[in-house]
Design a protein around this motif. Sequence first.
Motif, PDB file in Angstrom:
ATOM      1  N   HIS A   1       0.767  10.477 -11.366  1.00  0.00           N
ATOM      2  CA  HIS A   1       1.611   9.632 -11.765  1.00  0.00           C
ATOM      3  C   HIS A   1       2.908  10.757 -10.840  1.00  0.00           C
ATOM      4  O   HIS A   1       4.066   9.927 -10.817  1.00  0.00           O
ATOM      5  N   PHE A   2       2.403  11.876 -10.162  1.00  0.00           N
ATOM      6  CA  PHE A   2       3.565  12.514  -9.336  1.00  0.00           C
ATOM      7  C   PHE A   2       3.328  11.392  -8.379  1.00  0.00           C
ATOM      8  O   PHE A   2       4.742  12.640  -6.737  1.00  0.00           O
ATOM      9  N   SER A   3       3.046  10.639  -7.500  1.00  0.00           N
ATOM     10  CA  SER A   3       2.738   9.792  -6.374  1.00  0.00           C
ATOM     11  C   SER A   3       4.156   9.287  -6.121  1.00  0.00           C
ATOM     12  O   SER A   3       4.379   9.714  -4.956  1.00  0.00           O
ATOM     13  N   VAL A   4       4.730   9.170  -6.879  1.00  0.00           N
ATOM     14  CA  VAL A   4       6.412   8.781  -6.878  1.00  0.00           C
ATOM     15  C   VAL A   4       7.187   9.580  -6.438  1.00  0.00           C
ATOM     16  O   VAL A   4       8.231   9.530  -5.304  1.00  0.00           O
ATOM     17  N   LYS A   5       6.923  11.438  -6.408  1.00  0.00           N
ATOM     18  CA  LYS A   5       7.772  12.258  -6.015  1.00  0.00           C
ATOM     19  C   LYS A   5       6.952  12.977  -4.967  1.00  0.00           C
ATOM     20  O   LYS A   5       7.844  13.378  -3.760  1.00  0.00           O
TER      21      LYS A   5
ATOM     22  N   GLN B   1       0.946  14.201   4.777  1.00  0.00           N
ATOM     23  CA  GLN B   1       2.103  14.302   5.689  1.00  0.00           C
ATOM     24  C   GLN B   1       1.900  13.195   6.422  1.00  0.00           C
ATOM     25  O   GLN B   1       1.898  13.181   7.944  1.00  0.00           O
ATOM     26  N   SER B   2       0.553  12.106   5.982  1.00  0.00           N
ATOM     27  CA  SER B   2       1.031  10.926   6.587  1.00  0.00           C
ATOM     28  C   SER B   2       0.785   9.661   5.518  1.00  0.00           C
ATOM     29  O   SER B   2       0.698   8.908   6.231  1.00  0.00           O
ATOM     30  N   LEU B   3       1.667   9.895   4.787  1.00  0.00           N
ATOM     31  CA  LEU B   3       1.458   8.559   3.618  1.00  0.00           C
ATOM     32  C   LEU B   3       2.891   8.224   2.908  1.00  0.00           C
ATOM     33  O   LEU B   3       2.839   7.621   2.392  1.00  0.00           O
ATOM     34  N   ASP B   4       3.763   8.739   3.833  1.00  0.00           N
ATOM     35  CA  ASP B   4       5.353   7.768   3.952  1.00  0.00           C
ATOM     36  C   ASP B   4       5.043   7.255   3.820  1.00  0.00           C
ATOM     37  O   ASP B   4       4.751   6.506   5.096  1.00  0.00           O
ATOM     38  N   TYR B   5       6.029   5.717   3.487  1.00  0.00           N
ATOM     39  CA  TYR B   5       5.999   4.717   3.476  1.00  0.00           C
ATOM     40  C   TYR B   5       6.654   3.995   4.886  1.00  0.00           C
ATOM     41  O   TYR B   5       6.163   3.289   5.230  1.00  0.00           O
ATOM     42  N   TYR B   6       7.682   5.028   4.415  1.00  0.00           N
ATOM     43  CA  TYR B   6       8.777   4.783   5.693  1.00  0.00           C
ATOM     44  C   TYR B   6       9.432   5.934   6.210  1.00  0.00           C
ATOM     45  O   TYR B   6       8.976   6.413   5.828  1.00  0.00           O
ATOM     46  N   CYS B   7      10.239   4.979   7.217  1.00  0.00           N
ATOM     47  CA  CYS B   7      11.130   6.217   8.108  1.00  0.00           C
ATOM     48  C   CYS B   7      12.964   5.330   7.119  1.00  0.00           C
ATOM     49  O   CYS B   7      13.121   4.531   7.186  1.00  0.00           O
TER      50      CYS B   7
ATOM     51  N   TRP C   1       5.178  11.738  -2.347  1.00  0.00           N
ATOM     52  CA  TRP C   1       5.656  10.198  -1.100  1.00  0.00           C
ATOM     53  C   TRP C   1       6.858   9.615  -1.570  1.00  0.00           C
ATOM     54  O   TRP C   1       7.185   8.905  -1.999  1.00  0.00           O
ATOM     55  N   ARG C   2       7.602   9.104  -0.104  1.00  0.00           N
ATOM     56  CA  ARG C   2       8.108   7.932  -0.101  1.00  0.00           C
ATOM     57  C   ARG C   2       7.524   7.080  -0.097  1.00  0.00           C
ATOM     58  O   ARG C   2       6.318   6.424   0.414  1.00  0.00           O
ATOM     59  N   GLY C   3       7.892   6.130  -0.907  1.00  0.00           N
ATOM     60  CA  GLY C   3       6.753   4.440  -0.993  1.00  0.00           C
ATOM     61  C   GLY C   3       7.675   3.456  -1.923  1.00  0.00           C
ATOM     62  O   GLY C   3       9.823   3.955  -1.841  1.00  0.00           O
ATOM     63  N   LEU C   4       7.798   2.158  -1.780  1.00  0.00           N
ATOM     64  CA  LEU C   4       8.133   1.559  -2.796  1.00  0.00           C
ATOM     65  C   LEU C   4       8.711   1.462  -4.316  1.00  0.00           C
ATOM     66  O   LEU C   4       9.289   0.986  -4.859  1.00  0.00           O
ATOM     67  N   HIS C   5       7.794   1.703  -5.123  1.00  0.00           N
ATOM     68  CA  HIS C   5       7.561   1.824  -6.038  1.00  0.00           C
ATOM     69  C   HIS C   5       9.000   2.781  -6.998  1.00  0.00           C
ATOM     70  O   HIS C   5       8.714   3.940  -5.606  1.00  0.00           O
ATOM     71  N   GLN C   6       9.337   2.844  -7.478  1.00  0.00           N
ATOM     72  CA  GLN C   6      10.658   3.263  -8.694  1.00  0.00           C
ATOM     73  C   GLN C   6      10.223   4.779  -8.971  1.00  0.00           C
ATOM     74  O   GLN C   6       8.550   4.599  -9.042  1.00  0.00           O
ATOM     75  N   ASP C   7      10.758   6.008  -9.260  1.00  0.00           N
ATOM     76  CA  ASP C   7      10.087   6.536  -9.955  1.00  0.00           C
ATOM     77  C   ASP C   7      10.105   6.678 -11.591  1.00  0.00           C
ATOM     78  O   ASP C   7      10.883   5.600 -11.824  1.00  0.00           O
ATOM     79  N   SER C   8       9.914   7.742 -12.233  1.00  0.00           N
ATOM     80  CA  SER C   8       9.733   7.514 -13.868  1.00  0.00           C
ATOM     81  C   SER C   8      11.750   7.721 -13.848  1.00  0.00           C
ATOM     82  O   SER C   8      12.232   8.200 -13.782  1.00  0.00           O
ATOM     83  N   SER C   9      10.908   6.770 -15.532  1.00  0.00           N
ATOM     84  CA  SER C   9      12.990   6.549 -15.585  1.00  0.00           C
ATOM     85  C   SER C   9      13.003   7.480 -16.758  1.00  0.00           C
ATOM     86  O   SER C   9      13.985   7.574 -17.602  1.00  0.00           O
TER      87      SER C   9
ATOM     88  N   TRP D   1       0.706  -1.120  -0.554  1.00  0.00           N
ATOM     89  CA  TRP D   1       0.071   0.277   0.062  1.00  0.00           C
ATOM     90  C   TRP D   1       1.032   1.131   0.332  1.00  0.00           C
ATOM     91  O   TRP D   1       0.739   2.082   1.090  1.00  0.00           O
ATOM     92  N   ASP D   2       1.917   1.640  -1.220  1.00  0.00           N
ATOM     93  CA  ASP D   2       2.003   2.215  -1.162  1.00  0.00           C
ATOM     94  C   ASP D   2       1.806   3.902  -2.150  1.00  0.00           C
ATOM     95  O   ASP D   2       1.150   3.456  -3.014  1.00  0.00           O
ATOM     96  N   ALA D   3       1.862   4.866  -2.055  1.00  0.00           N
ATOM     97  CA  ALA D   3       1.022   5.639  -2.261  1.00  0.00           C
ATOM     98  C   ALA D   3       0.630   5.905  -3.929  1.00  0.00           C
ATOM     99  O   ALA D   3      -0.046   5.912  -4.739  1.00  0.00           O
ATOM    100  N   ARG D   4       2.261   5.254  -5.080  1.00  0.00           N
ATOM    101  CA  ARG D   4       1.816   4.845  -6.072  1.00  0.00           C
ATOM    102  C   ARG D   4       0.720   3.887  -6.451  1.00  0.00           C
ATOM    103  O   ARG D   4      -0.548   3.819  -6.965  1.00  0.00           O
ATOM    104  N   VAL D   5       1.133   2.481  -5.870  1.00  0.00           N
ATOM    105  CA  VAL D   5       0.484   1.432  -6.480  1.00  0.00           C
ATOM    106  C   VAL D   5      -0.940   1.678  -5.193  1.00  0.00           C
ATOM    107  O   VAL D   5      -2.380   1.757  -6.168  1.00  0.00           O
ATOM    108  N   THR D   6      -1.341   3.004  -3.726  1.00  0.00           N
ATOM    109  CA  THR D   6      -2.544   2.565  -3.679  1.00  0.00           C
ATOM    110  C   THR D   6      -2.997   3.649  -4.488  1.00  0.00           C
ATOM    111  O   THR D   6      -4.582   3.950  -5.194  1.00  0.00           O
ATOM    112  N   SER D   7      -2.646   4.900  -5.403  1.00  0.00           N
ATOM    113  CA  SER D   7      -3.499   5.559  -5.836  1.00  0.00           C
ATOM    114  C   SER D   7      -3.761   5.699  -7.065  1.00  0.00           C
ATOM    115  O   SER D   7      -4.587   6.010  -8.043  1.00  0.00           O
ATOM    116  N   THR D   8      -2.660   4.620  -8.040  1.00  0.00           N
ATOM    117  CA  THR D   8      -3.148   4.078  -8.941  1.00  0.00           C
ATOM    118  C   THR D   8      -4.477   2.622  -9.184  1.00  0.00           C
ATOM    119  O   THR D   8      -5.474   3.306  -9.725  1.00  0.00           O
TER     120      THR D   8
END
Lengths: 255, 162
Positions: A178-182, B45-51, A184-192, A129-136
């Motif tokens: 599209h910008f979710s990877v920029k 402010q609340s959706l970062d996946y990790y620290c 928020w911090r997520g597991l999904h990689q940034d666009s290449s 449930w990281d930002a990219r996957v969730t938003s998609t």
Amino acid sequence: MATPDIETPATAAGTRAGTGTVFTRFIGLATIVGMVALGVFGLLLSPADVQQSDSVRILYIHVGTVWVAYVAFAFTALASAAYLWKRTTSLAWDRFAGASAEIGVLFMALTLLAGSLWGRLSWGKFWVWDARVTSTAFMFVTYVGYLAVRGLGGSHHQRARRSAVVALLAVLEIPLVHFSVKLWRGLHQDSSVADRTNVNLHGLMLFSLFISVIAFTLLYVWLMMHRQRVLAMQDAIDNTGLDYALQQRRDEGDL
Amino acid sequence: MDLSPRPASEAAAPKARNRRKMLSIGLLLFVLLAGILVVSKFLTQSLDYYCNVDEVGHKDGCEAGRRLRIQGVVDKGSITTDNGVTTFNLTFNKVTVPVVYDSGEPGGLFQQCIPVVVHGVMKSGTFEGDDVEVKHSNEYDEKNKTRVATADAEAAACSQSK
């Protein structure tokens, strides 16, 4: 109810009704060529990745399909705006919007599926449930909802108006995804490739990705032409069905 | 039954309708803007996946006592496996945390010199993880171009985030 803007190909009596034309056949042929090229480049000519080995080849499906989904949803919004701009003009715009959204939902499902398989191989998880996957996933559900709104009933113009408003709101999710990877911090990689100045992609991989985008776009155009004509035929059936029912009532009155 | 068309009795009607329309459009725009504001604030402010490893105990939401997801690069040569328990060191921004992971084999591309996210709890200086996810980069290159190039790339990846 009049049917001023229904154009169905091959409606002349006796001919077989179909949605194919010379143009769609040409696009269909080009799509086949593109898909074969994608298979050759994606599976044979492009190299395995230094870290991911062969699983990197999922990229050529994942990116091509999500590209089509973005294009399809953007076109849905565009066609919806065109319908609302001069409301009385044409239901054709509404059918373009509907057809495009259906194809977009299909391709977004493929994106999620390919991404899920890729995630299992690289992240170790089918789903996170990281930002990219969730938003998609959110965007996918939104457009399923859009299709549901289209099916609510009422006249064709009611359908068109309602769904056009939904489409114009839903399209705002494209930049979010599209910008979710920029953002928020997520597991999904940034666009290449997209919105980057330094592309860290091996030459042949980049070229395969390019072919993927072309081939899937051709497929989108081909599906779009056919589907939009099918929707026009459905609308025509609705209308003639109503005309037929009215005629029957009138005939009863004449007795 | 009288079905003859009614005369337009209220001259003000179109104007009122226009005003109502403008009002509803204005309301819609307001809701949209407010929605975007709230959602983006909430999300940023609340959706970062990790620290990151160096933020544990320093950043809001990364308190050492709670369940966390921490991100860092697996130190070169630090992975040991013993009886289904994997231990390794996780480093980010020059801060290193030892990790004990006892839920089987870490999946995906798990290896040294790769960024990973570990789910778990910090206990007396050691992170007890029960879930590992590999965070791969957006850079792709040919496998085995030369052994040296591959080794170089790996070394670069390992030193990048330290």
